[in-house]
Design an enzyme around this catalytic site. Structure first.
Site, PDB file in Angstrom:
ATOM      1  CG  HIS A 177      -2.098   1.055   1.078  1.00  0.00           C
ATOM      2  ND1 HIS A 177      -1.742   2.238   1.303  1.00  0.00           N
ATOM      3  CD2 HIS A 177      -3.145   0.918   0.488  1.00  0.00           C
ATOM      4  CE1 HIS A 177      -3.089   2.851   1.168  1.00  0.00           C
ATOM      5  NE2 HIS A 177      -3.910   2.003   0.709  1.00  0.00           N
ATOM      6  CG  ASP A 229      -8.281  -4.672  -2.556  1.00  0.00           C
ATOM      7  OD1 ASP A 229      -9.432  -4.510  -2.559  1.00  0.00           O
ATOM      8  OD2 ASP A 229      -7.400  -3.984  -3.453  1.00  0.00           O
TER       9      ASP A 229
END
Ligand code: CMC
Length: 394
Positions: free
Chosen positions: A271, A328
């Site tokens: 991320h 996710d």
């Protein structure tokens, strides 16, 4: 151009001030309007969290009642739009359909189109979009499998209505499982906002030209589709399925992800902001285990995910780069258990993210300091070239 600072991918450029969402990527903290994501996931419903993001405070009973009424009253989409679903090839990606239909909604509601800044019209547009996005998602699925549409049911809550529109049919009545309704609420809440991510920045970018809310949200949906952003949930689940079906091992997948010559990544990992465990992934990992234990669901995909996570978290490549599971990674396993098709996972992300996009669009419009977004560049092309007639070229 000496005055322009270059920041590829805007890793360190603030584009706005915002009061909506706080992220501390080092500590793994996420708060909407000051409330921890863990509390919102545990104690609120998705419509309450949507209200909080857009209007700034948790709704009172009265506000929530009005909002729910608006959601119920505005769930249907114009009958003319139904032909659009029917004309699409069954294999059409549902994100393409979602973006197109959301944009088209603006054409069917001209009275809001020019009127979004007026409070009542804006409130109606907000509820209408949040309600209709679910209908669009379910109708695109029904059209793709060649079944008649199931219309929204005024008696059902936001999440159970969606599951009913997806899975109910005349031939096979569907009993909405309250556990899945709970899971869906949590899933949508943890996706609801994430400050200046790619799709939200896109919504602000498009909205900054004073394009309509519908056009801005349509642009956000397109930005979310890519596999580095919301599309990662589909890619992550497909990786788990590949391991399960094709005999690829966890070790092979990790090596593939580390190989810079291979475009493959370990989707659902890493991320831009989190250099620690993504708090949303933590909530979803807990949820998947709770639900699967309680319901005695044995899904090999969860075992593979656990193995993959452990292998990655113990691998120097992932440790050095501080790559942890993101939102996710576990969401797909939950959606898979609910029988949401794999190609609809990013649509589910969009349904969740919609209140965040709207909140940012509104914040931008309410801010007297906001301007049209117009980044600069550093020009690296030719300085000046003499004109070249066509016969002298090549
Ligand atoms: N698999 C393998 N290597 C990775 C991954 C991954 N998932 N993520 C990052 N890296 C490597 C990357 O190759 C780079 O290595 P090096 O320093 O040797 O060049 C290093 O880690 C830093 O990554 P980056 O790509 O420079 O970081 P970024 O901040 O530009 O990208 C990201 C962030 C999320 C796009 C990236 O981590 C990624 O591609 N992850 C996979 C896609 C994904 O799961 N996206 C969903 C993000 S969370 C929800 C959302 O925002 O939609």
């Amino acid at each position: 151009s000496g005055l322009v600072s270059l920041d590829y991918g805007y890793t360190n450029t603030g584009s706005t001030k915002s009061q909506i969402t706080f992220v501390d990527g080092e500590k793994g903290i996420l708060r909407y309007r000051g409330y921890n994501i863990e509390d919102l996931a545990a104690y609120t419903t998705f419509p309450e969290t949507a209200w909080l993001l857009i209007y700034g405070n948790l709704p009172t009973r009265e506000e929530l009642g009005t909002f729910r009424r608006l959601l119920t009253e505005n769930a249907l989409i114009h009958e003319n739009l139904l032909n659009f679903f029917r004309e699409m090839p069954p294999s059409a990606h549902p994100m393409g359909i979602l973006g197109a239909v959301v944009n088209a909604l603006g054409l069917f509601t001209p009275r809001f189109y020019d009127d979004e800044s007026k409070q009542d019209a804006f409130n109606l547009t907000v509820a209408s979009l949040i309600s209709k996005v679910r209908t669009i998602a379910a109708f695109s699925y029904k059209a793709s499998i060649g079944e008649p549409f199931v219309y929204p049911d005024a008696e059902k809550s936001y999440c159970s209505n969606f599951l009913n529109m997806m899975f109910s049919s005349k031939a096979k009545p569907y009993n909405v499982d309250p556990l899945f309704v709970h899971a869906l609420n949590v899933l949508l809440i943890v996706h609801a906002d994430h400050e200046q991510n790619c799709s939200t920045s896109t919504v602000r970018m498009v909205g900054s030209s004073q394009a309509s809310l519908y056009a801005s949200i349509c642009a956000g949906i397109c930005a979310l589709w890519g596999p580095l952003h919301g599309g990662a949930n589909q890619a992550a689940l497909e990786t788990l399925m590949n391991i399960h079906q094709s005999g690829l091992t966890v070790k092979q997948v990790i090596e593939k992800a580390k190989n810079k010559k291979d475009p493959f990544k370990l989707y659902g990992f890493g991320h831009r902001v989190y250099k620690n465990y993504d708090p949303r992934a933590k909530v979803l990992k807990g949820l998947v285990h709770t639900i699967f234990d309680r319901e005695h669901i044995a899904d090999p995909l969860l075992d593979i995910a656990s193995e993959l996570e452990e292998a990655a978290l113990n691998d120097d490549y992932f440790i050095e780069r501080k790559l942890y599971p993101n939102v996710d990674f576990y969401s797909g396993i939950l959606y898979h258990a609910m029988e949401i098709p794999t190609n609809m996972l990013t649509v589910m992300f969009a349904i969740g993210r919609l209140p965040g996009w709207i909140a940012h669009w509104k914040e931008m419009h309410d801010d007297p300091l906001s301007k049209i977004n117009r980044p600069r560049q550093i020009y690296t092309g030719y300085a000046e070239r003499p004109w070249l007639p066509i016969d002298n070229r090549g």
